[in-house]
Design a protein around this motif. Structure first.
Motif: not given
Length: 414
Positions: A75-77, A97, A100-101, A116, A118, A122, A177, A210
């Motif tokens: 999880t990202s952003g 992000g 995560g990325a 992913f 996200h 991000s 994604t 995240a």
């Protein structure tokens, strides 16, 4: 002096009583968390894309489960907190992000399939190298004499490498994604995907990088339309008042967001009443993905409390690893906090650190020094000639992978 039989019995009774009390406390916490989860997902509306994302995630997970491949949910952003149902204004955080990325790329390099999840717009794996504000994609290109667009010589080698990695991940279907925007989107998507990962057993890994909001506006208190900054709308609709009846100073004047010298002082304030987001993180362990390994992050700005807060999160949510990081040094050092193990600091050596505009290098080691006796600061030095800068995720992911391997072996022996 040996303990008397009475004191021994008392000791055993006390221990047993404490154990029962602790068990009851745990049961009460579990029931409270379950009620909070049920209440939240019953009272809030699922995102429009949830059904489509669920189908994509199910197919992706099942494909790689059939091959016995490890799958990681990254999880990202950041998550937004809308203030209106038809959202114009919202609360946000600083996260772009990056963690995560970047982590997703190193997981792919380690042989994982990566789901992913996200924040929309991000940073994404691979394209992150060319989408950051300081690295405009167009700066890497030029127009050749024949009219074709080609990469500049100094960037060509890296661009080819990144392109090949991206194409390889796509061709093998190793990267899926899925975007979210709000805190509500994130919680619905996380719960569904974690439940879908159950067939993976211990081969599933949840890497929760995240930046999730701790507060939100419940739907019953959220207004439908844009929150107005003045009562100008009421005056324009007439409401029966004649202009001749207007007394200067009684009402606010129309406000168009560009008037810097209003005739009438503005006294209207926006007071936002936020509720805490129910804590579902323990549910990942108890029911959503009970056999998978769970990694969560704890970000702080105060070095004095970083390790303590990471340890508290570990105990409260029963995850397998909490990675603590300080805002000012997050790109150079993190601390691994695990059950029944000494805290381990992961640091980029001084001569391999990438300059960070929002980092404070003098803060490196301060959090460790605050938490551990006998800590010795790292030696300082300059970047060695010809030695590339190092992303801390290139050190984090192999360490997480090693812990995941231990987790798999432990579960399989049970």
């Amino acid at each position: 002096m040996p303990a008397s039989p009475t004191s021994s019995i008392f000791s055993k009774t006390s221990t047993r009583t404490m154990s029962i009390s602790s068990s009851r406390h745990d049961v009460h916490q579990d029931e409270t968390a379950e009620l909070a989860e049920r209440g939240y997902f019953n009272e809030n509306t699922a995102p429009a894309a949830l059904e489509r994302h669920t189908a994509l995630a199910r197919a992706f997970i099942n494909e790689h489960a059939a091959f016995g491949r490890r799958v990681v949910l990254v999880t990202s952003g950041g998550t937004t907190v809308p203030l209106e149902k038809q959202t114009v204004r919202f609360i946000d955080n600083f996260s772009a992000g990056t963690r995560g990325a970047t982590s997703a790329e190193y997981f792919l390099e380690a042989g994982y399939a990566v789901l992913f999840l996200h924040r929309q717009f991000s940073l994404l794996p691979y394209s992150r190298h060319y989408s950051h504000a300081t690295d405009c994609f167009l700066d890497f290109l030029h127009e050749a004499s024949d009219g074709n667009v080609v990469a500049n010589d100094q960037y060509r080698e890296k661009m080819v490498k990144v392109l090949r990695q991206y194409n390889s991940a796509k061709q093998q279907n190793l990267l899926l994604t899925l975007p979210f925007t709000t805190i509500n989107d994130y919680l619905f998507e996380l719960r569904v995907i974690a439940q879908l990962m159950r067939p993976l057993g211990p081969n599933g890994l949840l890497y929760l990088a995240a930046a999730v909001s701790d507060f939100f506006v419940p739907p019953e208190r959220m207004v439908e339309h844009k929150i107005q900054s003045t009562n100008a709308v009421e005056k324009q609709t007439g409401k029966g008042k004649d202009k001749s009846d207007h007394t200067p100073g009684q009402d606010e004047e129309a406000f168009d967001n560009f008037d810097s010298s209003p005739e009438v002082p503005r006294s209207k304030r926006l007071i936002v009443d936020l509720d805490p987001v129910p804590k579902f993180l323990k549910n990942l362990v108890d029911g959503w993905a009970p056999e998978g390994m769970i990694v969560s992050f704890k970000l702080e700005t105060d070095p004095e409390i970083l390790v303590h807060k990471a340890q508290y999160s570990l105990e409260r949510y029963q995850h397998h690893l909490v990675i603590g990081n300080l805002l000012s040094t997050r790109k150079w050092e993190v601390v691994f906090v695990t059950p029944q193990a000494k805290n381990e600091w992961v640091r980029v050596p001084r001569h391999r650190r990438k300059n960070a505009l929002d980092g404070i290098e003098d803060m490196v080691g301060i959090a460790a020094k605050s938490a551990e006796v006998g800590y010795k600061p790292l030696e300082m030095g300059d970047l060695a000639e010809g030695e590339p800068e190092l992303e801390i995720e290139s050190l984090i992911i192999p360490a997480v992978q090693a812990l995941h391997t231990s987790h798999i072996n432990k579960v399989e022996k049970i």
